[in-house]
Design an enzyme around this catalytic site. Sequence first.
Site, PDB file in Angstrom:
ATOM      1  N   GLY A 246       0.828  -1.215   0.000  1.00 45.21           N
ATOM      2  CA  GLY A 246       0.000   0.000   0.000  1.00 45.21           C
ATOM      3  C   GLY A 246       0.860   1.261   0.000  1.00 45.21           C
ATOM      4  N   GLU A 264      -7.185  -0.779   1.159  1.00 41.90           N
ATOM      5  CA  GLU A 264      -7.782  -1.653   2.194  1.00 41.90           C
ATOM      6  C   GLU A 264      -6.652  -2.561   2.651  1.00 41.90           C
ATOM      7  OE1 GLU A 264     -11.053  -1.132   2.654  1.00 41.90           O
ATOM      8  OE2 GLU A 264     -11.251   0.103   0.860  1.00 41.90           O
ATOM      9  N   GLU A 398       0.446  -8.240  12.196  1.00 41.88           N
ATOM     10  CA  GLU A 398      -0.510  -9.151  11.570  1.00 41.88           C
ATOM     11  C   GLU A 398       0.212 -10.431  11.154  1.00 41.88           C
ATOM     12  OE1 GLU A 398      -1.856  -8.152   7.565  1.00 41.88           O
ATOM     13  OE2 GLU A 398      -3.882  -8.701   8.160  1.00 41.88           O
TER      14      GLU A 398
HETATM   15  P1  NAD Z   1       0.269  -8.176  -0.961  1.00 44.73           P
HETATM   16  O1  NAD Z   1       0.257  -6.751  -0.546  1.00 44.73           O
HETATM   17  O2  NAD Z   1       1.529  -8.915  -0.943  1.00 44.73           O
HETATM   18  O3  NAD Z   1      -0.293  -8.305  -2.456  1.00 44.73           O
HETATM   19  C1  NAD Z   1      -1.524  -7.748  -2.838  1.00 44.73           C
HETATM   20  C2  NAD Z   1      -1.500  -7.450  -4.315  1.00 44.73           C
HETATM   21  O4  NAD Z   1      -0.502  -6.468  -4.566  1.00 44.73           O
HETATM   22  C3  NAD Z   1      -1.166  -8.653  -5.198  1.00 44.73           C
HETATM   23  O5  NAD Z   1      -1.938  -8.615  -6.375  1.00 44.73           O
HETATM   24  C4  NAD Z   1       0.299  -8.408  -5.523  1.00 44.73           C
HETATM   25  O6  NAD Z   1       0.691  -8.990  -6.753  1.00 44.73           O
HETATM   26  C5  NAD Z   1       0.338  -6.902  -5.618  1.00 44.73           C
HETATM   27  N1  NAD Z   1       1.679  -6.335  -5.408  1.00 44.73           N
HETATM   28  C6  NAD Z   1       2.709  -6.877  -4.704  1.00 44.73           C
HETATM   29  N2  NAD Z   1       3.804  -6.072  -4.776  1.00 44.73           N
HETATM   30  C7  NAD Z   1       3.428  -4.995  -5.524  1.00 44.73           C
HETATM   31  C8  NAD Z   1       4.114  -3.826  -5.956  1.00 44.73           C
HETATM   32  N3  NAD Z   1       5.379  -3.600  -5.630  1.00 44.73           N
HETATM   33  N4  NAD Z   1       3.428  -2.935  -6.709  1.00 44.73           N
HETATM   34  C9  NAD Z   1       2.126  -3.140  -7.025  1.00 44.73           C
HETATM   35  N5  NAD Z   1       1.448  -4.245  -6.674  1.00 44.73           N
HETATM   36  C10 NAD Z   1       2.088  -5.168  -5.927  1.00 44.73           C
HETATM   37  O7  NAD Z   1      -0.859  -8.851  -0.067  1.00 44.73           O
HETATM   38  P2  NAD Z   1      -1.310 -10.382  -0.034  1.00 44.73           P
HETATM   39  O8  NAD Z   1      -0.219 -11.140   0.634  1.00 44.73           O
HETATM   40  O9  NAD Z   1      -1.790 -10.821  -1.380  1.00 44.73           O
HETATM   41  O10 NAD Z   1      -2.598 -10.296   0.915  1.00 44.73           O
HETATM   42  C11 NAD Z   1      -2.499 -10.278   2.284  1.00 44.73           C
HETATM   43  C12 NAD Z   1      -2.694  -8.892   2.841  1.00 44.73           C
HETATM   44  O11 NAD Z   1      -3.910  -8.335   2.382  1.00 44.73           O
HETATM   45  C13 NAD Z   1      -2.835  -8.909   4.349  1.00 44.73           C
HETATM   46  O12 NAD Z   1      -2.123  -7.839   4.925  1.00 44.73           O
HETATM   47  C14 NAD Z   1      -4.325  -8.721   4.572  1.00 44.73           C
HETATM   48  O13 NAD Z   1      -4.710  -8.223   5.808  1.00 44.73           O
HETATM   49  C15 NAD Z   1      -4.672  -7.809   3.466  1.00 44.73           C
HETATM   50  N6  NAD Z   1      -6.116  -7.858   3.184  1.00 44.73           N
HETATM   51  C16 NAD Z   1      -6.901  -6.766   3.502  1.00 44.73           C
HETATM   52  C17 NAD Z   1      -8.272  -6.800   3.258  1.00 44.73           C
HETATM   53  C18 NAD Z   1      -9.168  -5.607   3.572  1.00 44.73           C
HETATM   54  O14 NAD Z   1     -10.292  -5.567   3.092  1.00 44.73           O
HETATM   55  N7  NAD Z   1      -8.719  -4.649   4.337  1.00 44.73           N
HETATM   56  C19 NAD Z   1      -8.841  -7.944   2.694  1.00 44.73           C
HETATM   57  C20 NAD Z   1      -8.024  -9.036   2.402  1.00 44.73           C
HETATM   58  C21 NAD Z   1      -6.649  -8.970   2.632  1.00 44.73           C
END
Ligand code: NAD
Length: 497
Positions: A246, A264, A398
Site C-alpha cells: 500500500g 484496504e 498481523e
Molecule cells: P500483498 O500486498 O503482498 O499483495 C496484494 C497485491 O498487490 C497482489 O496482487 C500483488 O501482486 C500486488 N503487489 C505486490 N507487490 C506490488 C508492488 N510492488 N506494486 C504493485 N502491486 C504489488 O498482499 P497479499 O499477501 O496478497 O494479501 C495479504 C494482505 O492483504 C494482508 O495484509 C491482509 O490483511 C490484506 N487484506 C486486507 C483486506 C481488507 O479488506 N482490508 C482484505 C483481504 C486482505
Amino acid sequence: MDQPAIDRLRVEPVPEQVLWIGGRGVPAAGGATLDVTSPIDGRTIGAIPDAGPEDVHRAVVAARAAFEKGSWSRAAPATRKKALSKLADLIERDALELAVLGVRDNGTEISMAYKAEPLSAAATFRYYAEAIDKVYGEIAPTPSDVLGLIHREPLGVVAAIVPWNFPMMIGAWKLAPALAAGNSVVLKPAEAASLALLRLGQLAAEAGIPEGVLNIVTGRGAVAGEALGLHMDVDALAFTGSGAVGRRLLEYSARSNLKRVHLELGGKSPNIVFADAPDLDLAAKVSAFGIFRNSGQVCVAGSRLLVQSSIHDAFMEKLVAATEKLRVGDPLDLESDIGAITSAVQLDKNLDHVAAAREEGASLVTGGARILEETGGFYMEPTVFDRVRPEMKLAREEVFGPVLAVTSFDDEAEAARLANSTVYGLASAVWTSNLATAHRMVRAVRAGVVHVNTYGGADLTVPLGGFGQSGFGRDKSLHAFDKYTDLKTAWISLANR
Ligand code: NAD
C-alpha cells in the site's frame, strides 16, 4: 454442492491461461509464465501469464479507448444494469466450477469458498447493477435565480490490485461499483490466486460488457503491479493487500500522475469478551471461527482475543475445546472445517511468528505446528497463545495465519486501551449483555467495524474499510461509489436578463 461433483472438478486439467485485454484472451507479450502451485498437495497444476509493462500498457490503452468510445461509460444506466446482472447470473451458473478452481489455487475450505467467492461475487455484481438506476444526482439549495446541480461522473480507467485471499469476493467489491459507475477497469489478481479471476473476462464478454471495459493482467506485483501503479493514464488505484505494498502505491501515485489511491490493508483486530457476555459457549465458538476460518487468512480475522480476567480460565477452556474440534484438511473435502495455507512462503511466515511468540514468553496453549506434511500440501494447526503482552510482536503484527493472541483485561477502560494499542483499525468485536457497555465500546474502539455479540458476517449493505494503518476508502455499500466517481458542479444562471 455435493462431494462427487467437487471430486469430478478437482481433477480437471487447468487449461492454458491467457491475459484478457481488449475483449480477447492473449498471452503475455514476452511469452513468460508463472507456475501455479496448489497448496492442497504442493503440485504444479498450471501456469499463468507473467505480464510485463508492455502488457499492462496494452490493457490501459484498451481500457481508455473503451472509456472514450462511450459504449459503456455513457451507456444508459439500464444497459449497464442488464449486463452486470447477466454477469452475476453467469457467475452463479458456473459457481461450483469457479469455487473448485479457486480452492485448487489458494486452499480456502470449499464449504466457505463456495459462498464467499462466486456466490458473494455474484451478489455484489447484482447489488451494484441494481443500484445503477437508483442513485440520483443532487440539486443544491441555491437562491431562486440559480440552479446548482451536482453530477456524479466516472473517473475513467481504474486499476484494481487484489490479494490472494477471497480473490473473487474482494475483486467484485472493486469491479462491480467501478463498472456500474461507468469506468473501465484493469484488474491485477495476486500471483497465488489468479485462476478464478481470469475466468471473469470471458464471462464479462458473454454478459455483453463491451470489449476493453474489463481487462485482466496477471503476473508479479513488483512488475505488473508496479507498471499499473506508475502508469500515467490510470486515474485511480483500488487496492487490497498488505501495508508494505500500500505504501508503494502511494509512492507510485506521487511519482506519476497523482492518481487517487484507495487502500484496504491489514488488521490485528481485537475480539473483546466481557464477563457478562450473553452466551460464553457461543462466544467461544464464534471467536474460534472468527480467527481460524480460511486458516486465519482473513483481513478482518479476530486475531487478538481480549478476555476479562474474572472469566479467563473458564473461557479459555471453552475456546480451546472449540479450537481443537476444528478439522484441518483437504480444502476440497466438505468435512474439512479449515483448509490449507495458501503457499509454502506463507506457512513459513506463520511458523516464524510462532517461534517468535515462544521466544518472547507467550504461552502456547494449543497448536503451533505444521501438519499433514505427507500430503505435500501446506497445513497448520489452529494455534492459541495465552498471556500475550501488548508489546510482544504477536500482539502488534498481523500474522495472516491461524494464530490467536490472548490477553486479559480487568475493566472497560483497559479493554479499550488494549483494543486501540496497535497501528491498525480494521475490525473488532465486543461481547456483553450490557447495552451501555456495548455502545460505549462501539464509540471507544477505533476500527472500521465493531461487531456486538457476534464476529464477522457484515453483508453488502454496510461499508468495510480501515482506520489508522488499516487503510482508507470503503468497499461495499453505496459508499463504494465515492471511490469511483467524481463530483461535478453545474452552476446555471436563471436570471431573466
Ligand atoms: P500483498 O500486498 O503482498 O499483495 C496484494 C497485491 O498487490 C497482489 O496482487 C500483488 O501482486 C500486488 N503487489 C505486490 N507487490 C506490488 C508492488 N510492488 N506494486 C504493485 N502491486 C504489488 O498482499 P497479499 O499477501 O496478497 O494479501 C495479504 C494482505 O492483504 C494482508 O495484509 C491482509 O490483511 C490484506 N487484506 C486486507 C483486506 C481488507 O479488506 N482490508 C482484505 C483481504 C486482505
